[in-house]
Motif scaffolding. Structure first.
Motif, short mmCIF file in Angstrom:
data_model
loop_
_atom_site.label_atom_id
_atom_site.label_comp_id
_atom_site.label_asym_id
_atom_site.label_seq_id
_atom_site.Cartn_x
_atom_site.Cartn_y
_atom_site.Cartn_z
N ASN A 1 0.83 -1.20 0.00
CA ASN A 1 0.00 0.00 0.00
C ASN A 1 0.87 1.25 0.00
OD1 ASN A 1 -3.15 0.13 0.42
ND2 ASN A 1 -2.51 -1.79 1.39
N VAL A 2 1.92 1.24 0.81
CA VAL A 2 2.77 2.41 0.95
C VAL A 2 3.61 2.66 -0.30
CG1 VAL A 2 4.70 3.42 2.26
CG2 VAL A 2 2.85 2.23 3.47
N THR A 3 4.05 1.59 -0.95
CA THR A 3 4.97 1.74 -2.09
C THR A 3 4.26 1.87 -3.43
OG1 THR A 3 5.18 -0.68 -2.36
CG2 THR A 3 6.77 0.43 -0.92
N LEU A 4 2.96 1.69 -3.47
CA LEU A 4 2.25 1.67 -4.76
C LEU A 4 2.45 2.97 -5.53
CD1 LEU A 4 0.39 0.08 -6.66
CD2 LEU A 4 -1.56 1.13 -5.48
N ALA A 5 2.14 4.12 -4.91
CA ALA A 5 2.26 5.40 -5.61
C ALA A 5 3.71 5.73 -5.98
CB ALA A 5 1.65 6.53 -4.78
N PRO A 6 4.68 5.57 -5.07
CA PRO A 6 6.06 5.85 -5.48
C PRO A 6 6.50 5.02 -6.68
CG PRO A 6 5.93 5.72 -3.10
CD PRO A 6 4.59 5.30 -3.62
N ARG A 7 6.09 3.75 -6.74
CA ARG A 7 6.52 2.89 -7.84
C ARG A 7 5.77 3.19 -9.13
NH1 ARG A 7 5.17 -1.90 -7.69
NH2 ARG A 7 3.84 -2.02 -5.84
N VAL A 8 4.43 3.28 -9.03
CA VAL A 8 3.61 3.40 -10.23
C VAL A 8 3.56 4.84 -10.75
CG1 VAL A 8 1.27 3.11 -11.16
CG2 VAL A 8 2.22 1.39 -9.61
N VAL A 9 3.42 5.79 -9.84
CA VAL A 9 3.25 7.19 -10.24
C VAL A 9 4.58 7.91 -10.39
CG1 VAL A 9 2.20 9.40 -9.63
CG2 VAL A 9 0.99 7.27 -9.13
N HIS A 10 5.50 7.65 -9.46
CA HIS A 10 6.75 8.41 -9.43
C HIS A 10 7.93 7.65 -10.04
CE1 HIS A 10 5.05 11.62 -6.84
NE2 HIS A 10 4.33 10.63 -6.36
N ARG B 1 1.72 6.36 3.95
CA ARG B 1 1.56 6.33 2.50
C ARG B 1 1.62 7.73 1.91
NH1 ARG B 1 -3.91 3.76 0.21
NH2 ARG B 1 -4.71 5.53 1.41
N ALA B 2 1.02 8.69 2.59
CA ALA B 2 1.06 10.08 2.11
C ALA B 2 2.46 10.66 2.18
CB ALA B 2 0.10 10.94 2.92
N LEU B 3 3.28 10.16 3.10
CA LEU B 3 4.64 10.67 3.27
C LEU B 3 5.65 10.00 2.35
CD1 LEU B 3 4.81 10.73 7.17
CD2 LEU B 3 4.78 12.73 5.69
N ALA B 4 5.26 8.89 1.74
CA ALA B 4 6.23 8.01 1.08
C ALA B 4 6.98 8.69 -0.06
CB ALA B 4 5.54 6.75 0.57
N TYR B 5 6.37 9.69 -0.70
CA TYR B 5 7.07 10.37 -1.80
C TYR B 5 7.43 11.81 -1.42
CZ TYR B 5 2.10 11.42 -2.67
OH TYR B 5 0.79 11.77 -2.53
N ASP B 6 7.53 12.06 -0.09
CA ASP B 6 8.03 13.33 0.44
C ASP B 6 7.28 14.52 -0.17
OD1 ASP B 6 9.62 14.78 2.16
OD2 ASP B 6 11.22 15.05 0.69
N PRO B 7 5.97 14.62 0.07
CA PRO B 7 5.19 15.69 -0.56
C PRO B 7 5.53 17.06 0.00
CG PRO B 7 3.87 14.54 1.07
CD PRO B 7 5.15 13.77 0.94
N ARG B 8 5.26 18.06 -0.80
CA ARG B 8 5.50 19.46 -0.42
C ARG B 8 4.50 19.91 0.64
NH1 ARG B 8 8.21 23.29 0.62
NH2 ARG B 8 8.45 25.20 -0.60
N LEU B 9 3.28 19.39 0.54
CA LEU B 9 2.17 19.83 1.39
C LEU B 9 1.37 18.61 1.82
CD1 LEU B 9 0.25 22.14 2.47
CD2 LEU B 9 -0.90 22.00 0.24
N LEU B 10 1.01 18.56 3.11
CA LEU B 10 0.16 17.50 3.63
C LEU B 10 -1.23 18.06 3.89
CD1 LEU B 10 2.60 15.81 6.16
CD2 LEU B 10 1.73 14.79 4.05
N LEU B 11 -2.25 17.33 3.43
CA LEU B 11 -3.65 17.69 3.64
C LEU B 11 -4.32 16.58 4.44
CD1 LEU B 11 -4.49 18.80 -0.04
CD2 LEU B 11 -3.83 20.29 1.87
#
Length: 257
Positions: free
Chosen positions: A109-118, A161-171
């Motif tokens: 769950n945590v790695t899905l966005a970093p791998r697929v999106v980033h 999961r929201a932190l996994a790709y080091d976002p600029r802003l957290l909502l």
């Protein structure tokens, strides 16, 4: 000529200008102006239906704006010519529901966005995920599935999961509202830690005591209007507007302040 608004927009991580949102012709947000500086924690308070969640969804471009602009690091991401998916990659969002994929393990769950999106390799994404899970005390649950976790643990995974790709802003949108009272503290402790690390955060919450402790600025919304904004000790302790005072009296009567 450079105006004060221009300077504020350029200096802020997030700037919202004259944001208007309607549903079925009815205004939900009416001309919202808001800035969030780097490393600042801004907390949105207000009754249910006041527009807090809609504001967060508009900032993340999950809702189409009827008027106004949203700037991220000075770039107008609400411009139709801007790729909304690219803009969203700079923001980490956690909603009331955990929204974890039940068929994926915690680490997947945590790695899905970093791998697929980033485009991060599985090896690097997993190393980062395990580091973050260790920080929140969940390294030993990395291979577990969401249905084996408590609600508080699931919400902590959602934050990781929201932190996994080091976002600029957290909502964060009412991230404790779906939790049993005894689990609220562990999630708020994690947010408190993130604030202490200098993360830039815009969050909606009903936890007034937490807002008083963590927020740099509290914004009270009522009927889609930003009624009052200021330091927590002023807005929560000595509000200027009668509508804010009425809201806080109800909160006090309910034992939540």
């Amino acid at each position: 000529m450079t105006t004060n608004a221009d300077v504020s927009t350029a200096a802020s991580v997030l700037s919202v200008r004259n944001l208007v949102k309607r549903y079925a012709g009815q205004p939900v947000l009416s001309g919202i102006d808001l800035d969030v500086a780097e490393h600042e924690v801004v907390v949105l308070i207000g009754a249910s239906g006041s527009g807090k969640s809609t504001l967060l969804r508009c900032v993340n471009l999950l809702e189409e704006l009827d008027d106004g602009q949203v700037f991220l690091d000075g770039v107008d991401i609400s411009d139709p010519r801007v790729d909304a998916d690219v803009a969203r990659r700079a923001m980490g969002v956690v909603f009331q529901a955990f929204n974890l994929f039940p068929h994926l393990s915690v680490v997947d769950n945590v790695t899905l966005a970093p791998r697929v999106v980033h485009g991060v390799s599985r090896e690097l994404a997993e190393a980062r995920a395990l580091e973050l899970l260790d920080r929140v005390g969940l390294a030993n649950r990395a291979r577990s599935y969401p249905d084996r976790l408590s609600g508080g643990q699931q919400q902590r995974v959602a934050i990781v999961r929201a932190l996994a790709y080091d976002p600029r802003l957290l909502l964060f949108d009412e991230i404790t509202s779906a939790l049993d009272p005894e689990l609220v503290g562990e999630v708020l402790a994690l947010v408190r830690e993130l604030a202490g690390q200098g993360r830039t955060i815009l969050m909606a919450t009903h936890e007034m005591g937490f807002a008083r402790q963590v927020a740099d600025r509290v914004c009270f919304l009522d009927g889609g209007v930003l009624v009052e904004s200021g330091p927590p000790e002023q807005v929560l302790g000595d509000p200027v507007h009668e509508r804010t005072r009425q809201f806080l009296r109800r909160i006090i009567d309910a034992g939540r302040l």
